[in-house]
Design an enzyme around this catalytic site. Structure first.
Site, PDB file in Angstrom:
ATOM      1  CB  CYS A  84      25.708  54.024  81.327  1.00 21.03           C
ATOM      2  SG  CYS A  84      27.221  53.778  80.551  1.00 21.03           S
ATOM      3  CG  HIS A 104      23.892  51.676  77.505  1.00 16.46           C
ATOM      4  ND1 HIS A 104      23.444  53.078  77.596  1.00 16.46           N
ATOM      5  CD2 HIS A 104      25.027  51.614  77.723  1.00 16.46           C
ATOM      6  CE1 HIS A 104      24.560  53.633  77.899  1.00 16.46           C
ATOM      7  NE2 HIS A 104      25.532  52.801  77.783  1.00 16.46           N
ATOM      8  CD  GLU A 126      19.770  52.910  76.806  1.00 19.52           C
ATOM      9  OE1 GLU A 126      20.940  53.674  76.658  1.00 19.52           O
ATOM     10  OE2 GLU A 126      19.707  52.408  77.954  1.00 19.52           O
TER      11      GLU A 126
END
Length: 197
Positions: free
Chosen positions: A81, A178, A180
């Protein structure tokens, strides 16, 4: 068990990043000590928020120099990011603030004729010579993006035109998305990162 040192850049979503690494059997910890970042086998530079504020925090702790040193030495490092954007020379978001300058060029804002910020899933297309990046769907939350990354192998996505969704060079990865928050696709990328020696 692979230890991952996570560099705090301010308002990064560190809890979800740490949870993602733990699910993969890694041992994540947060540190902004230059020695830890230099010595770690694996480092993540996350980021949520503003380019200028994140860069200021790195400079304050001497981490700009250490991160550049790690990347120049091709040590396993992943930036996500705003962390990904910090790898570039500069950003339209914070005029006059130099980035890490590992990647030539500027990060710019999405054009006015598309929704900004981009929130949600987008298709990522990996380059033919990608070693770590693959095609799939990833979760994005960004108002700024780079459109090229000279010297890096890139994966692209499209929002108001093609942009750099991710990039790789040796053992270093930058992701605008992202991982995650990107389900199995993101977990697979983080797993490939942990396997880097």
């Amino acid at each position: 068990m692979t230890e991952v040192v996570i560099v705090p850049t301010g308002t990064a979503n560190i809890a979800s990043v740490m949870a993602a690494f733990r699910r993969l059997g890694a041992s994540p910890r947060v540190s902004e000590a230059a020695g830890d970042v230099l010595a770690a086998s694996h480092v993540m530079l996350p980021g949520v928020g503003a380019f200028g504020a994140s860069m200021a925090r790195l400079v304050q702790h001497g981490l700009d120099r250490v991160l550049k040193e790690r990347i120049a030495a091709d040590r396993p490092t992943i930036a996500i990011c705003v962390g990904h954007q910090l790898l570039f020379e500069r950003s339209e978001e914070s005029p006059g603030v130099p980035g890490l300058g590992v990647v030539p060029g500027e990060v710019g804002r999405f054009p006015a004729d598309v929704r900004v910020p981009q929130f949600g899933w987008n298709h990522v297309r990996a380059g033919e010579d990608s070693r770590l990046l693959e095609d799939g769907y990833a979760y994005f939350a960004n108002s700024y993006r780079a459109t090229e990354a000279p010297g890096w192998t890139i994966a692209t996505a499209t929002h108001g035109g093609p942009f750099v969704a991710a990039m790789e060079r040796g053992n270093v990865i930058g992701c605008q998305f992202h991982p995650e928050l990107s389900g199995a696709y993101g977990a697979a990328l983080l797993s490939r990162f942990l396997e880097l020696a």
